[in-house]
Design a protein around this motif. Structure first.
Motif, PDB file in Angstrom:
ATOM      1  N   SER A 182     -16.197  51.453   0.871  1.00 15.30           N
ATOM      2  CA  SER A 182     -15.882  50.175   0.219  1.00 15.30           C
ATOM      3  C   SER A 182     -14.824  49.401   1.004  1.00 15.30           C
ATOM      4  O   SER A 182     -14.958  48.192   1.225  1.00 15.30           O
ATOM      5  N   SER A 183     -13.786  50.103   1.441  1.00 13.80           N
ATOM      6  CA  SER A 183     -12.706  49.451   2.189  1.00 13.80           C
ATOM      7  C   SER A 183     -13.180  48.960   3.554  1.00 13.80           C
ATOM      8  O   SER A 183     -12.813  47.874   3.996  1.00 13.80           O
ATOM      9  N   TYR A 236     -15.343  45.882   3.048  1.00 15.59           N
ATOM     10  CA  TYR A 236     -14.477  44.731   2.782  1.00 15.59           C
ATOM     11  C   TYR A 236     -13.873  44.203   4.086  1.00 15.59           C
ATOM     12  O   TYR A 236     -13.854  42.991   4.322  1.00 15.59           O
ATOM     13  N   ARG A 274     -16.614  42.447   6.072  1.00 12.71           N
ATOM     14  CA  ARG A 274     -17.087  41.212   5.451  1.00 12.71           C
ATOM     15  C   ARG A 274     -16.069  40.079   5.561  1.00 12.71           C
ATOM     16  O   ARG A 274     -16.424  38.934   5.843  1.00 12.71           O
ATOM     17  N   TYR A 275     -14.808  40.388   5.346  1.00 13.79           N
ATOM     18  CA  TYR A 275     -13.795  39.339   5.289  1.00 13.79           C
ATOM     19  C   TYR A 275     -12.894  39.283   6.515  1.00 13.79           C
ATOM     20  O   TYR A 275     -11.924  38.520   6.534  1.00 13.79           O
ATOM     21  N   GLU A 294     -10.720  41.444   7.669  1.00 14.53           N
ATOM     22  CA  GLU A 294      -9.366  41.859   7.298  1.00 14.53           C
ATOM     23  C   GLU A 294      -8.531  42.213   8.527  1.00 14.53           C
ATOM     24  O   GLU A 294      -9.002  42.870   9.449  1.00 14.53           O
TER      25      GLU A 294
END
Length: 176
Positions: free
Chosen positions: A115-116, A119, A122-123, A125
């Motif tokens: 999940s991390s 994320y 996708r973004y 980070e």
């Protein structure tokens, strides 16, 4: 034990042995980065903003990718209050029960890691430091390390079950 289980155990052991032995050399890369940063700061009065974070990422990769190999070699710490006095069969049964708990923990850790990582991909980070590197690569490596530990834990569970049944499934250079 069924042939598929024996093949699984051998494949996972060999794969984690190769990954673990390659990962051992990351320590030299970490030493190189920190030495370069130290020389740059002291000899040239030019501190590097990226050196500590890169060495932290390397250290995270080092222990996450090396975890399955350490598990395979029996290098993790074990409380030996009663364990050494038990029969081999009792030790195998207790080991199998604790590996089941480890599988639950690693499964949750893997789900969180996926999940991390998703994320971060996708973004886009980034770290909250002045250097601000992307976090997706290190999160991917760490998630892969958890997956390797999960696979190794299943292999150890199979070995413990076989040992409890009196038919060891060891393949030479494995857990003591």
């Amino acid at each position: 034990m069924p042939r598929i289980i024996t093949l699984y155990v051998r494949w996972v052991d060999r794969f984690n042995r190769v990954v673990g032995r390659i990962t051992m050399f990351l320590i030299f890369a970490m030493i190189g980065v920190l030495l370069y940063a130290s020389v740059a700061r002291t000899a040239f009065n030019s501190p590097l903003i990226w050196s500590i974070e890169v060495s932290q990422f390397m250290m995270a990769a080092y222990y996450m990718l090396g975890g399955a190999y350490a598990m395979q070699m029996g290098a993790h710490v074990r409380m030996d209050l009663f364990y050494s006095g038990w029969s081999d069969r009792t030790r195998a049964i207790v080991d199998a029960l604790t590996v089941v708990l480890l599988l639950v923990f690693l499964g949750a850790l893997l789900a969180g890691g996926i999940s991390s990582t998703e994320y971060a991909l996708r973004y886009g980070e980034k770290s909250y430091t002045s250097w601000a590197p992307p976090l997706a690569p290190i999160k991917s490596i760490m998630t892969f390390g958890v997956l390797l530990m999960l696979l190794q834990s299943v292999a150890i569970l199979f070995k413990d079950i076989a040992r409890a049944r009196g038919i060891p499934l060891e393949d030479g250079e494995t857990r003591q």
